[in-house]
Design an enzyme around this catalytic site. Structure first.
Site, PDB file in Angstrom:
ATOM      1  N   LYS A   1       0.804  -1.227   0.000  1.00  0.00           N
ATOM      2  CA  LYS A   1       0.000   0.000   0.000  1.00  0.00           C
ATOM      3  C   LYS A   1       0.837   1.277   0.000  1.00  0.00           C
ATOM      4  O   LYS A   1       0.377   2.325  -0.456  1.00  0.00           O
ATOM      5  CB  LYS A   1      -0.927   0.003   1.209  1.00  0.00           C
ATOM      6  CG  LYS A   1      -2.057  -1.008   1.158  1.00  0.00           C
ATOM      7  CD  LYS A   1      -3.149  -0.581   0.197  1.00  0.00           C
ATOM      8  CE  LYS A   1      -4.390  -1.453   0.328  1.00  0.00           C
ATOM      9  NZ  LYS A   1      -5.459  -1.013  -0.578  1.00  0.00           N
TER      10      LYS A   1
ATOM     11  N   SER B   1      -9.012  -0.345   6.155  1.00  0.00           N
ATOM     12  CA  SER B   1      -9.050  -1.388   7.176  1.00  0.00           C
ATOM     13  C   SER B   1      -7.707  -1.563   7.860  1.00  0.00           C
ATOM     14  O   SER B   1      -7.597  -2.336   8.802  1.00  0.00           O
ATOM     15  CB  SER B   1      -9.468  -2.722   6.541  1.00  0.00           C
ATOM     16  OG  SER B   1      -8.525  -3.123   5.571  1.00  0.00           O
TER      17      SER B   1
ATOM     18  N   GLU C   1      -9.481 -14.196  -4.216  1.00  0.00           N
ATOM     19  CA  GLU C   1     -10.354 -13.629  -3.186  1.00  0.00           C
ATOM     20  C   GLU C   1     -10.691 -14.682  -2.129  1.00  0.00           C
ATOM     21  O   GLU C   1     -10.700 -15.882  -2.440  1.00  0.00           O
ATOM     22  CB  GLU C   1     -11.688 -13.170  -3.794  1.00  0.00           C
ATOM     23  CG  GLU C   1     -11.640 -11.939  -4.640  1.00  0.00           C
ATOM     24  CD  GLU C   1     -13.031 -11.511  -5.092  1.00  0.00           C
ATOM     25  OE1 GLU C   1     -13.441 -10.405  -4.740  1.00  0.00           O
ATOM     26  OE2 GLU C   1     -13.683 -12.279  -5.815  1.00  0.00           O
TER      27      GLU C   1
ATOM     28  N   GLY D   1     -15.827 -13.256   0.383  1.00  0.00           N
ATOM     29  CA  GLY D   1     -15.784 -11.899  -0.174  1.00  0.00           C
ATOM     30  C   GLY D   1     -15.535 -11.944  -1.667  1.00  0.00           C
ATOM     31  O   GLY D   1     -14.558 -11.391  -2.161  1.00  0.00           O
TER      32      GLY D   1
ATOM     33  N   ASP E   1     -16.843 -10.590  -4.325  1.00  0.00           N
ATOM     34  CA  ASP E   1     -17.524  -9.560  -5.114  1.00  0.00           C
ATOM     35  C   ASP E   1     -16.886  -9.363  -6.490  1.00  0.00           C
ATOM     36  O   ASP E   1     -17.593  -9.152  -7.479  1.00  0.00           O
ATOM     37  CB  ASP E   1     -17.552  -8.228  -4.355  1.00  0.00           C
ATOM     38  CG  ASP E   1     -16.174  -7.774  -3.901  1.00  0.00           C
ATOM     39  OD1 ASP E   1     -15.530  -8.505  -3.129  1.00  0.00           O
ATOM     40  OD2 ASP E   1     -15.741  -6.686  -4.321  1.00  0.00           O
TER      41      ASP E   1
ATOM     42  N   SER F   1       1.007  -9.652  -0.686  1.00  0.00           N
ATOM     43  CA  SER F   1       0.695  -8.227  -0.553  1.00  0.00           C
ATOM     44  C   SER F   1       1.062  -7.616   0.788  1.00  0.00           C
ATOM     45  O   SER F   1       1.239  -6.391   0.876  1.00  0.00           O
ATOM     46  CB  SER F   1      -0.794  -7.990  -0.836  1.00  0.00           C
ATOM     47  OG  SER F   1      -1.596  -8.748   0.055  1.00  0.00           O
TER      48      SER F   1
END
Length: 322
Positions: free
Chosen positions: A52, A77, A203, A207, A209, A303
């Site tokens: 990030k 989060s 995923e 979750g 989506d 990640s």
């Protein structure tokens, strides 16, 4: 708006000497288990412990001096909160972050340690996008969301860019997907460099989506996920990230919480690498066979590694893998 390979290269130039060029890890044991040559981009060793920082720093760098002086705001989060707080500090400005009440204490403490002001909300009843926009407007701050921003996406894409610069062409690249920023940036970089590469998102089952949205050809909302992969607990893909991913991503596979735990345990016991649940999902997909038969050369983006010792022990304390 869109993001191009040139945008990713520009972001890489801004990040040079600021972000870590994280190592690419190998494991003969892993290769033998999955029957492929696996290259793991270790973003758990990035500043703030996750990819990030790349997107947050690039976005803050792209603000005008006047915007930066007023400060920045976001909702997160955990990992983007830390990343934006550190990026703001690097530029001598301030950050205000909206975080879920149930964010792991270590992630909140880290964001506060970098100087951020934290405001909490209930992730299961509150609309973080609306709350974040209202917060930024009220205080006159530049809103830098965790994934729905072209400069953030371009910054995240530098992780895949570095991986492919080191490995050369890979057959497939597996990337965790929550809101879709890392996946969109990675797909932009990977397909821009090597059009034949397959890009696969991963995923948690609770979750899915992005998988549902790609299948439907439009964004689909799911109930707010309850999964150990808190960094992937998005209920709907971003508009911009989805517009990129529907063009460039070849598939999305799902993993269970138990498979994520097994991957975390394998990485720790066999590779001496600590992964947070969201960071372990690509490895989980390989170890659990969720990705099907693998081609010869495989890339994974790990990640992040932001998990405290007590939580890590709670999740992985059990029998070994393999």
């Amino acid at each position: 708006m869109s993001v191009t390979l040139d945008d990713v290269h520009d972001a890489a130039a801004r990040l040079k000497g600021v972000a870590h060029r994280t190592p690419v890890l190998r494991s003969r044991t892993l290769d033998a288990l999955v029957g492929a040559e696996v290259h793991l981009k270790a973003e758990n060793l990035q500043r703030v412990g996750a990819f990030k920082f790349r997107g947050a720093y690039n976005a803050v760098a792209r603000l005008s001096p006047e915007q930066r002086d007023r400060g920045v705001a976001s909702f997160s989060s955990g990992n983007h909160a830390q990343a934006l707080a550190l990026a703001a500090r690097e530029f001598g400005t301030t950050a205000v972050i909206l975080m879920p009440e149930d964010t792991p204490a270590s992630k909140r403490a880290a964001a506060e340690g970098y100087g951020a002001e934290i405001i909490t909300y209930d992730r299961y009843t509150g609309d973080r996008v609306a709350l974040g926009a209202a917060l930024a407007a009220e205080r006159g701050l530049a809103l830098i969301p965790p994934y729905e921003h072209p400069d953030v996406i371009a910054g995240q894409g530098t992780a895949a860019l570095e991986l492919l610069e080191e490995t050369g062409e890979l057959d497939v690249l597996f990337v965790p997907v929550g809101g879709g920023g890392l996946l969109a940036g990675s797909a932009t970089a990977a397909k821009g460099l090597f059009p034949a590469i397959r890009v696969v998102g991963v995923e948690p089952e609770e979750g899915d989506d992005t998988r549902r949205s790609l299948a439907a050809g439009e964004r689909v909302a799911v109930p707010v996920p309850r999964t150990i992969a808190d960094g992937q607990a998005a209920d709907i893909p971003g508009e911009l990230t989805f517009s990129i991913n529907r063009r460039l991503v070849d598939d999305v596979v799902l993993v269970s919480d138990d498979e994520i735990r097994d991957a975390m345990r394998f990485a720790f016991e066999r590779m001496r690498v600590v992964m947070e649940p969201s960071g372990a999902t690509p490895l989980a997909a390989l170890l659990a066979g969720r990705a099907g038969p693998l081609p010869r050369r495989v890339g994974l983006i790990i990640s992040g590694g932001n998990i405290d010792a007590a939580r890590f022990a709670q999740l992985v304390g059990g029998s070994s893998v393999g």
